[in-house]
Design a protein around this motif. Structure first.
Motif, PDB file in Angstrom:
ATOM      1  N   UNK A  16      71.571  26.381  58.209  1.00 35.82           N
ATOM      2  CA  UNK A  16      71.620  25.519  59.399  1.00 35.82           C
ATOM      3  C   UNK A  16      71.430  26.359  60.676  1.00 35.82           C
TER       4      UNK A  16
ATOM      5  N   UNK B 108      74.538  26.831  52.974  1.00 33.62           N
ATOM      6  CA  UNK B 108      74.022  25.738  53.797  1.00 33.62           C
ATOM      7  C   UNK B 108      74.268  25.985  55.289  1.00 33.62           C
ATOM      8  N   UNK B 109      75.431  26.521  55.617  1.00 36.79           N
ATOM      9  CA  UNK B 109      75.731  26.757  57.033  1.00 36.79           C
ATOM     10  C   UNK B 109      74.851  27.868  57.609  1.00 36.79           C
TER      11      UNK B 109
ATOM     12  N   UNK C 108      60.377  33.359  50.292  1.00 39.48           N
ATOM     13  CA  UNK C 108      60.678  31.982  49.902  1.00 39.48           C
ATOM     14  C   UNK C 108      61.292  31.196  51.063  1.00 39.48           C
ATOM     15  N   UNK C 109      61.855  31.908  52.025  1.00 42.51           N
ATOM     16  CA  UNK C 109      62.570  31.262  53.119  1.00 42.51           C
ATOM     17  C   UNK C 109      63.897  30.715  52.653  1.00 42.51           C
ATOM     18  N   UNK C 110      64.703  31.582  52.023  1.00 42.77           N
ATOM     19  CA  UNK C 110      65.987  31.098  51.506  1.00 42.77           C
ATOM     20  C   UNK C 110      67.080  32.136  51.703  1.00 42.77           C
TER      21      UNK C 110
ATOM     22  N   UNK D 243      71.820  29.267  46.276  1.00 43.43           N
ATOM     23  CA  UNK D 243      70.709  29.567  47.164  1.00 43.43           C
ATOM     24  C   UNK D 243      70.283  28.290  47.888  1.00 43.43           C
ATOM     25  N   UNK D 244      69.915  28.429  49.171  1.00 46.51           N
ATOM     26  CA  UNK D 244      69.488  27.265  49.959  1.00 46.51           C
ATOM     27  C   UNK D 244      68.317  27.682  50.853  1.00 46.51           C
ATOM     28  N   UNK D 245      67.325  26.789  50.951  1.00 41.94           N
ATOM     29  CA  UNK D 245      66.122  27.137  51.719  1.00 41.94           C
ATOM     30  C   UNK D 245      66.190  26.580  53.133  1.00 41.94           C
ATOM     31  N   UNK D 246      65.762  27.373  54.104  1.00 40.80           N
ATOM     32  CA  UNK D 246      65.678  26.896  55.489  1.00 40.80           C
ATOM     33  C   UNK D 246      64.226  26.539  55.783  1.00 40.80           C
ATOM     34  N   UNK D 247      64.010  25.587  56.692  1.00 43.55           N
ATOM     35  CA  UNK D 247      62.632  25.140  56.943  1.00 43.55           C
ATOM     36  C   UNK D 247      61.979  25.877  58.107  1.00 43.55           C
ATOM     37  N   UNK D 248      62.779  26.583  58.895  1.00 42.68           N
ATOM     38  CA  UNK D 248      62.240  27.307  60.041  1.00 42.68           C
ATOM     39  C   UNK D 248      61.476  28.533  59.538  1.00 42.68           C
ATOM     40  N   UNK D 249      60.211  28.651  59.937  1.00 41.85           N
ATOM     41  CA  UNK D 249      59.373  29.734  59.415  1.00 41.85           C
ATOM     42  C   UNK D 249      59.606  31.032  60.202  1.00 41.85           C
TER      43      UNK D 249
ATOM     44  N   UNK E 148      67.874  27.407  60.967  1.00 40.08           N
ATOM     45  CA  UNK E 148      67.012  26.293  61.386  1.00 40.08           C
ATOM     46  C   UNK E 148      67.120  26.017  62.889  1.00 40.08           C
ATOM     47  N   UNK E 149      68.289  26.323  63.461  1.00 40.45           N
ATOM     48  CA  UNK E 149      68.490  26.127  64.900  1.00 40.45           C
ATOM     49  C   UNK E 149      67.928  27.289  65.730  1.00 40.45           C
TER      50      UNK E 149
END
Lengths: 152, 136
Positions: free
Chosen positions: B52, B48-49, B91-93, B105-111, B55-56
């Motif tokens: 994060x 998750x970190x 997948x963006x993860x 596994x965690x997905x980030x939304x930033x493309x 995403x930033x």
């Protein structure tokens, strides 16, 4: 030849269920203790919703969300995976026109009072943003948690 | 009383009890051992970190994250370095594995695409291990 004694065996077999019950009580108690000690994991939904709403705000200041061919994934640089466990809701105050991306039902789930304490509900963040003399109400919800994987 | 063969009878009569106990015991052993180092929590935390931070980030950024604790846990559990952090650009993860066979596994939304990922020792402190990657 050996003679089987079946007299009174039903009682013996019935004890098996008592045995299973006791084993589950003991091991279930141990598992519950471990879970309560180590917790449910690291809750990240609200933090993610905060980051996402800030990115939406930046994008809203640059792009027109209400133009006919607006594509939030291309225009704001978001992955299409936000469709599955996120929601972005934008409402223009001047004419109440609204646009929703992602899971539409989160707009209802965000309003449920009971959902605040329920980890299965999305965490939502709201913001009112003024852009070019217009006011927009933005709500972002996230219900994404990490998924277990099998690694090599 | 005929005690001949009594031992074998006792084992045969209680076989189901013993097998059941053994199955539950082994399952609990796996569960407890996976929780002992709190590995599941740290896998969750790092996935998750890292998401994060991604995403930033903006395209062109180089990211350095202190992952000393994750590497120590992975080393203890005999996970190879190149299998601890795995990025899936399709997948963006990001997936983090600190014990053999499991991970989060965690997905980030930033493309964005993640490139040149690797871990290296910090220049300031040799005991600190950093995860380094580029955002494209």
């Amino acid at each position: 030849m050996r003679k089987m004694n079946k007299k009174g065996m039903a009682g013996d077999y019935a004890m098996f269920f008592v045995y299973i019950f006791i084993v589950f009580i003991i091991w279930g108690g141990l598992a519950a203790g471990i879970f309560s000690f180590f917790g449910d994991g690291y809750d990240f939904k609200e933090a993610e919703a905060e980051i996402l709403i800030n990115n939406v705000e930046v994008c809203l200041r640059e792009k027109d969300f209400f133009s006919g061919e607006f594509d939030i994934y291309y225009s704001c640089g978001f992955n299409s995976n936000i469709n599955e466990e996120h929601m972005i809701y934008v409402k223009r105050a001047s004419d109440d026109e609204e646009i929703i991306f992602g899971v539409r039902d989160y707009i209802n789930q965000c309003e449920f009072v009971g959902g605040k304490e329920n980890i299965n509900f999305p965490e939502c963040v709201k913001k009112t943003i003024s852009v070019r003399g217009e006011s927009f109400e933005v709500i972002v919800g996230s219900n994404q948690d990490s998924r277990g994987i099998l690694s090599g | 009383m005929n005690r001949k063969g009594d031992g074998a009878d006792i084992i045969r009569n209680n076989l189901a009890y013993m097998l059941f106990f053994l199955a539950v015991f082994v399952a609990m052993l796996f569960f407890v051992s996976s929780r002992m180092d709190n590995v599941a929590f740290w896998e969750d935390f790092y996935a998750k970190e890292i998401a994060r931070v991604i995403d930033f980030s903006k395209q062109g950024d180089e990211v350095k994250i202190d992952v000393t604790m994750a590497v120590q846990l992975a080393r203890k559990n005999k996970v190879e370095f190149d299998k601890i952090f795995i990025f899936d650009n399709e997948e963006g993860s990001v997936a983090v594995s600190l014990s053999r066979g499991t991970g989060k596994s965690f997905r980030y939304f930033n493309n964005v695409s993640i490139e040149n990922e690797g871990t290296e020792l910090s220049e300031e402190n040799v005991e600190v291990r950093q995860l380094i990657f580029n955002i494209k």
